[in-house]
Design a protein around this motif. Structure first.
Motif, PDB file in Angstrom:
ATOM      1  N   ILE A  27      24.732-101.607  21.300  1.00  0.00           N
ATOM      2  CA  ILE A  27      24.990-100.827  20.086  1.00  0.00           C
ATOM      3  C   ILE A  27      26.471-100.468  20.061  1.00  0.00           C
ATOM      4  N   VAL A  28      27.145-100.847  18.973  1.00  0.00           N
ATOM      5  CA  VAL A  28      28.545-100.443  18.808  1.00  0.00           C
ATOM      6  C   VAL A  28      28.659 -99.645  17.518  1.00  0.00           C
ATOM      7  N   LEU A  29      29.129 -98.415  17.654  1.00  0.00           N
ATOM      8  CA  LEU A  29      29.403 -97.588  16.475  1.00  0.00           C
ATOM      9  C   LEU A  29      30.870 -97.753  16.118  1.00  0.00           C
ATOM     10  N   TRP A  30      31.137 -98.266  14.926  1.00  0.00           N
ATOM     11  CA  TRP A  30      32.506 -98.341  14.416  1.00  0.00           C
ATOM     12  C   TRP A  30      32.720 -97.078  13.591  1.00  0.00           C
ATOM     13  N   GLY A  31      33.561 -96.209  14.076  1.00  0.00           N
ATOM     14  CA  GLY A  31      33.678 -94.919  13.410  1.00  0.00           C
ATOM     15  C   GLY A  31      35.098 -94.432  13.294  1.00  0.00           C
ATOM     16  N   GLY A  32      35.250 -93.372  12.505  1.00  0.00           N
ATOM     17  CA  GLY A  32      36.526 -92.667  12.389  1.00  0.00           C
ATOM     18  C   GLY A  32      36.305 -91.241  12.872  1.00  0.00           C
ATOM     19  N   TRP A  33      37.147 -90.760  13.744  1.00  0.00           N
ATOM     20  CA  TRP A  33      36.956 -89.418  14.309  1.00  0.00           C
ATOM     21  C   TRP A  33      36.897 -88.351  13.229  1.00  0.00           C
ATOM     22  N   PHE A  34      37.617 -88.592  12.127  1.00  0.00           N
ATOM     23  CA  PHE A  34      37.765 -87.591  11.061  1.00  0.00           C
ATOM     24  C   PHE A  34      36.611 -87.615  10.078  1.00  0.00           C
ATOM     25  N   CYS A  35      35.772 -88.655  10.160  1.00  0.00           N
ATOM     26  CA  CYS A  35      34.854 -88.994   9.064  1.00  0.00           C
ATOM     27  C   CYS A  35      33.511 -88.277   9.216  1.00  0.00           C
ATOM     28  N   PRO A  36      33.133 -87.463   8.228  1.00  0.00           N
ATOM     29  CA  PRO A  36      31.856 -86.756   8.338  1.00  0.00           C
ATOM     30  C   PRO A  36      30.648 -87.693   8.341  1.00  0.00           C
ATOM     31  N   PHE A  37      30.769 -88.839   7.634  1.00  0.00           N
ATOM     32  CA  PHE A  37      29.639 -89.778   7.613  1.00  0.00           C
ATOM     33  C   PHE A  37      29.479 -90.425   8.992  1.00  0.00           C
ATOM     34  N   LEU A  74      33.787 -99.054   4.780  1.00  0.00           N
ATOM     35  CA  LEU A  74      33.601 -97.609   4.973  1.00  0.00           C
ATOM     36  C   LEU A  74      32.992 -97.339   6.345  1.00  0.00           C
ATOM     37  N   THR A  75      33.499 -96.305   7.005  1.00  0.00           N
ATOM     38  CA  THR A  75      32.881 -95.860   8.258  1.00  0.00           C
ATOM     39  C   THR A  75      31.740 -94.902   7.935  1.00  0.00           C
ATOM     40  N   PRO A  76      30.623 -94.966   8.697  1.00  0.00           N
ATOM     41  CA  PRO A  76      30.430 -95.750   9.900  1.00  0.00           C
ATOM     42  C   PRO A  76      29.863 -97.139   9.623  1.00  0.00           C
ATOM     43  N   GLY A  77      30.090 -98.038  10.617  1.00  0.00           N
ATOM     44  CA  GLY A  77      29.379 -99.298  10.673  1.00  0.00           C
ATOM     45  C   GLY A  77      28.688 -99.351  12.028  1.00  0.00           C
ATOM     46  N   LEU A  78      27.644-100.139  12.111  1.00  0.00           N
ATOM     47  CA  LEU A  78      26.922-100.234  13.382  1.00  0.00           C
ATOM     48  C   LEU A  78      26.649-101.704  13.679  1.00  0.00           C
ATOM     49  N   GLN A  79      26.864-102.105  14.915  1.00  0.00           N
ATOM     50  CA  GLN A  79      26.470-103.444  15.362  1.00  0.00           C
ATOM     51  C   GLN A  79      25.323-103.293  16.344  1.00  0.00           C
ATOM     52  N   PRO A  84      25.124-106.610  11.849  1.00  0.00           N
ATOM     53  CA  PRO A  84      25.770-105.472  11.194  1.00  0.00           C
ATOM     54  C   PRO A  84      24.826-104.578  10.378  1.00  0.00           C
ATOM     55  N   LEU A  85      25.160-103.309  10.335  1.00  0.00           N
ATOM     56  CA  LEU A  85      24.505-102.342   9.443  1.00  0.00           C
ATOM     57  C   LEU A  85      25.577-101.378   8.960  1.00  0.00           C
ATOM     58  N   HIS A  86      25.379-100.816   7.777  1.00  0.00           N
ATOM     59  CA  HIS A  86      26.323 -99.799   7.305  1.00  0.00           C
ATOM     60  C   HIS A  86      25.574 -98.725   6.526  1.00  0.00           C
ATOM     61  N   ASP A  87      26.264 -97.684   6.233  1.00  0.00           N
ATOM     62  CA  ASP A  87      25.799 -96.500   5.493  1.00  0.00           C
ATOM     63  C   ASP A  87      25.056 -95.538   6.430  1.00  0.00           C
ATOM     64  N   SER A  88      25.629 -94.346   6.560  1.00  0.00           N
ATOM     65  CA  SER A  88      25.117 -93.393   7.544  1.00  0.00           C
ATOM     66  C   SER A  88      23.641 -93.053   7.338  1.00  0.00           C
ATOM     67  N   THR A  89      23.216 -92.946   6.072  1.00  0.00           N
ATOM     68  CA  THR A  89      21.820 -92.565   5.814  1.00  0.00           C
ATOM     69  C   THR A  89      20.881 -93.677   6.273  1.00  0.00           C
ATOM     70  N   GLY A 257      33.697 -88.090 -10.812  1.00  0.00           N
ATOM     71  CA  GLY A 257      32.310 -87.675 -11.012  1.00  0.00           C
ATOM     72  C   GLY A 257      31.345 -88.836 -10.832  1.00  0.00           C
ATOM     73  N   GLU A 258      31.790 -89.884 -10.124  1.00  0.00           N
ATOM     74  CA  GLU A 258      30.925 -91.052  -9.911  1.00  0.00           C
ATOM     75  C   GLU A 258      30.178 -90.917  -8.590  1.00  0.00           C
ATOM     76  N   GLN A 259      29.151 -91.725  -8.466  1.00  0.00           N
ATOM     77  CA  GLN A 259      28.388 -91.692  -7.213  1.00  0.00           C
ATOM     78  C   GLN A 259      29.245 -92.216  -6.069  1.00  0.00           C
ATOM     79  N   ILE A 260      29.164 -91.543  -4.926  1.00  0.00           N
ATOM     80  CA  ILE A 260      29.910 -91.973  -3.743  1.00  0.00           C
ATOM     81  C   ILE A 260      29.122 -93.085  -3.065  1.00  0.00           C
ATOM     82  N   ILE A 261      29.795 -94.241  -2.836  1.00  0.00           N
ATOM     83  CA  ILE A 261      29.043 -95.381  -2.286  1.00  0.00           C
ATOM     84  C   ILE A 261      28.710 -95.148  -0.813  1.00  0.00           C
TER      85      ILE A 261
END
Ligand SMILES: N[C@@H](CCC(=O)N[C@@H](CS)C(=O)NCC(=O)O)C(=O)O
Length: 261
Positions: A27-37, A74-79, A84-89, A257-261
């Motif tokens: 499992i590899v988490l591709w992340g940004g330290w600053f990123c709430p997602f 967009l972070t996070p990504g997961l391997q 690959p997988l993406h989107d925190s939810t 005011g758009e949906q956040i992807i």
């Protein structure tokens, strides 16, 4: 590249302290330290006790190796074993569903609500996560972006209303009771960061009934603590939202005011 203050290597960032170890899956988490997602998924890995490797990435650079993991960059990504997988939810649901095959600690309870009617309770949890994604998170970002006193007052009202709606249903200390859940993990990064709204936008936790206790329980949870960076680093990073700089897809969507992807 204009953009946020980005610290690939600096002290005070949670990834400095990550221990990397091997498990049944790679499992590899591709992340940004600053990123709430990122923090949502990072804290889910920690909460489940799933072995993982943390890979710090600057999503604003849209480098090809990262786009291959997370197509919008967009972070996070997961391997997961290279896949690959993406989107925190989505990733967090996957981590919960696949938990034992990924080496989750057997003693860790489910991140879904553990009471009675499983499928119904799961569906309710998904609705609350959707509320966090569609109402609370955009309101938080718009409040950071609001420059004039009238726009700040309107954005503050939207943030407290969104928060109040969900907090009213929190059973305490966590959303479904004693155990942290996917709903808690969905909102925890904004509990960690709401001090910025308190310092810069006149928010007080006690403006929302029940939020102080819930937010403190979230901040105290070890999985959240282990994935939290220093406040001064968060403050510095979030200045980019307060200055309304246009480098970020999330900032642009929130402002429009758009949906956040
Ligand atoms: N819906 C996504 C949102 C992820 C997201 O917006 N991440 C931000 C960092 S916090 C990002 O990668 N931004 C890069 C950009 O806007 O270009 C999720 O839940 O994972």
């Amino acid at each position: 590249m204009p953009g946020p203050v980005y610290h690939p290597v600096a002290t005070g960032i949670a990834s400095d302290t990550v221990t990397q170890h091997a498990g049944p899956a790679s499992i590899v988490l591709w992340g940004g330290w600053f990123c709430p997602f990122t923090q949502r998924t990072w804290a889910a890995l920690e909460a489940k006790g799933i072995p993982y490797q943390y890979r710090e990435v600057n999503p604003y650079l849209k480098e090809k190796d990262f786009i291959d993991i997370s197509p919008h960059g967009l972070t996070p990504g997961l391997q997961v074993d290279g896949r690959p997988l993406h989107d925190s939810t989505v990733i967090n649901e996957f981590l919960e569903e696949a938990g034992s095959a990924l080496g989750a600690h057997p003693a860790v309870p489910s991140l879904w609500p553990n009471s009675g009617d499983g499928p119904y309770e799961k569906a309710r949890a998904r609705l609350w996560i959707d509320h966090v994604n569609k109402a609370a998170v955009p309101a938080f970002i718009r409040l950071l972006q609001a420059a004039s006193p009238p726009s700040q007052a309107a954005a503050l009202a939207a943030w407290t209303t969104a928060l109040d709606h969900i907090t009213a249903h929190c059973q305490g200390p966590f959303f479904f009771g004693n155990e942290i859940s996917l709903v808690d993990l969905a909102i925890a990064p904004w509990a960690v960061r709401d001090f910025i709204l308190c310092e810069k936008r006149g928010f007080r936790r006690d403006q929302v009934s029940g939020w102080t206790a819930w937010a403190e329980a979230l901040e105290r949870h070890p999985a959240v603590q282990r994935t939290t960076s220093n406040r001064d680093k968060y403050l510095e990073f979030n200045q980019t939202f307060m200055r309304n700089e246009d480098h970020s897809a999330v900032a642009k969507a929130a402002r429009a005011g758009e949906q956040i992807i």
